[in-house]
Enzyme design. Sequence first.
Site, PDB file in Angstrom:
ATOM      1  N   GLU A  30       0.763  -1.233  -0.055  1.00  0.00           N
ATOM      2  CA  GLU A  30      -0.042  -0.051  -0.273  1.00  0.00           C
ATOM      3  C   GLU A  30       0.803   1.263   0.012  1.00  0.00           C
ATOM      4  OE1 GLU A  30      -3.433   0.683  -0.241  1.00  0.00           O
ATOM      5  OE2 GLU A  30      -3.167  -1.375  -0.968  1.00  0.00           O
ATOM      6  N   SER A  81     -56.244 -17.845  34.556  1.00  0.00           N
ATOM      7  CA  SER A  81     -56.245 -18.126  35.802  1.00  0.00           C
ATOM      8  C   SER A  81     -55.131 -18.064  36.467  1.00  0.00           C
ATOM      9  CB  SER A  81     -56.762 -19.741  35.989  1.00  0.00           C
ATOM     10  OG  SER A  81     -58.132 -19.892  35.555  1.00  0.00           O
TER      11      SER A  81
END
Length: 783
Positions: A135, A424
């Site tokens: 690079e 319930s």
Amino acid sequence: MPSKNDEKRKGNKIKLKRLGLRAKTTKSGKTEKIDNNNKKNTKRKKIGWRVFKILLFTMLGLGVIGTGVVIGVLTGIIDKTENVDLAQLQSQKLTSFIYDTEEKEIAALFSEENRINISYEKTPKYLIDAVVSIEDERFWKHNGVDIKRTGAAIVTYIFNGGNSSFGGSTITQQLIKNSTGDKEADWTRKIREWYRAISLEKKLEKEDILESYLNTIYLGAGASGIEVASHTYFNKSVTEVNLAEAATLAAVIQLPETYNPYRGEEAAKKLKKRKEIVLAKMLELKKINKEEYEEALKYEIKYEKGKIATGTTYTYFVDAVIESVAADLMEKQNVSKEMALQMLYGNGYKIYTTQVPSVQKSIDEAFSNKSWFYNDKAGTFMQAGMVIIDNSNGNVVGLSGGAGEKETDRSFNRATQAIRQPGSTFKPISAYGPAFERGISYPGMGIDDSQLTVGKWTPRNYYGYFNGYVSARSAINLSMNIPAVRTLQSVGVDYGYEFAKKLGISTLNKNDKTLSLALGGLNRGVTVLDMTGAYSVFANNGIYLEPRLYTKVVDPNGKEILSNKESAQRVMKDTAAYLITDCLKTVVTTGTATSTRLGGGMETAGKTGNTNDDKDQWFAGYSPYYTAVVWNGYDQPKSINRPYPYTSMRVWTDVMKKVHSSLAAKGFTRPSGIVSATVCTHSGKIPTEACKLYGGVIKTEIFGSGTVPTDTCDVHKMATICKVTGKIANEHCLETEEKAYITRDTQPKIKPRDWNRMIITDKCTLHSKSSAEEDNGNVNPYN
Ligand SMILES: [Zn+2]
Ligand SMILES: [Zn+2]
């Protein structure tokens, strides 16, 4: 002793180190302060001049005329250029981690910009060499801008009439480009970039620049940063890659998506070629020798996606933790939900959860049991949600928000988000709990299970008939509806509503202030998590410990961002809670939930719950150690019609048995305020001779002290019956007996089962003064 200056420098360094950056130490030994708001004009001019010099020489070399104009333009651009903000370099996201109670990592939270930083020191030398070689080969020598490459780039740019990509960026420039967000695509951006690159090089060491670069660069396949990329391509940390793999990572940089090997064979081939170029360049620059080069060329790269990179789907527990932490961040840091999530996904937090791995494992096993979770005949998959809380601290130790394959993160969570009718299971929370609390009811209380109409509402029992007089304990035990409604009626709807809220039911609204609250017939419904919190109040003798999914959140500097301390609050009397527990123990030993008994002397209490048409099935239960609630049903509510016991009971029992397998048997703690007394269980009052004669209704029951009844039974009445006619005897009846009956004020259309023992009102008309004289006592009743 370190000098004050040393200390200060150290302090500064630590501060910068936290930012992941080293300060550049000047020759004088002073740490140069990096403050972008305090730019010194002189320095700016100096740097400006440098850029300028580069350009000037280039221009002159190219024989461009009109440099005066160029100088003017350049000065203008540089003056408007913000110096590079180092904080911006740090805006790179840091992965957050989630841990269980054994501090084992259970999830990594990251956004698409996920990065895990790796220090320069830990980065393999050949990776650094590979990246620099391909690079920016003069990286270690240049001052931010590579004059040689830049000159070449300018020539290309000019000869292409401004239609060139203007390459030739150094690593420093690439870092700046990735960090500043300066997206202007014209040549002035390039000049700003040069200026910033040179500025940055003056402030930071080369190693720091490279470190930031490697940690921020995009490397394809969704991976940002070299560490994430290494996991993405090789399923290992970058510290473990070999030369061939390092060269591959360096190769990707140029065209990350073109070279992404997961895109297919073509891309993989291109990447291989590029990798060979990288290795050749390294050899040329003498970073590796011929042998290493040959070996790396021969090495066959195997691509393998690691856990961190595949974006493994978070578990429901992790999802719930994310929601909980986000909610607390919103509240405590006064931020929006979006911001809170950004913080969570990008601030590198450590989140310590309450998950106990062995408990979670038991839940996961049950939820993947294919004999319980499968598609029905219509092809619908039945779902479930479960939460387990440690009674001692309110910790959610395990949770599941659904069965079957979990496909997405933060998907619909049936443990924390699904709002379903509790049926319930709500009775102890909305009816018996509040009535026991106020001493209006208790296990030995008598209630009439007989037809009741309130306005247009006539509640029914699931078994289709009415029992008549029963005790509260029996009514809970067999989940009778009318007694629950009458109980809420006696304590008042408002009180019941507020009581349920105190127990942590957060989904109620004012429309729930009706008698159907007693039966869990709610406007919206409840979450499994809220239900578990509420039931743990009974297990904890009246103390509500707010369920918590995490204990603390710590930032990368070790600072505690959130502390989720235990919060305990008494919401009901210990005695009232114990009375509920005692009744719910009966449910498990003789009632509707005998299959859920944990056995081995481990006391168990619980309650079943079904809704109309069997669309929701629940089981809420607890031991002295843990409280767990399970719901099952379809996401789009429809009738389940499954044999009893249903899935939630099976899951509850399976998981809780495993969770308790290594725990010592224990009973529930009986508070000192619990007393015993004898009571008539049809009236809940002091028994009379009538109760005794009636039979089977006098029982020794437990009470909270101060709630033992003082009135005598008014349900049972004695009557003298003519043995001949079976009617109320008169003074002329010859043979009579004393019999005990029940009384009631109402005349229900549908007769309850105890109707045959209702008091008789008809009087004997067979025997009278005249009949006694006529027949002289020899009466034939059949004539
Ligand atoms: Zn009685
Ligand atoms: Zn008679």
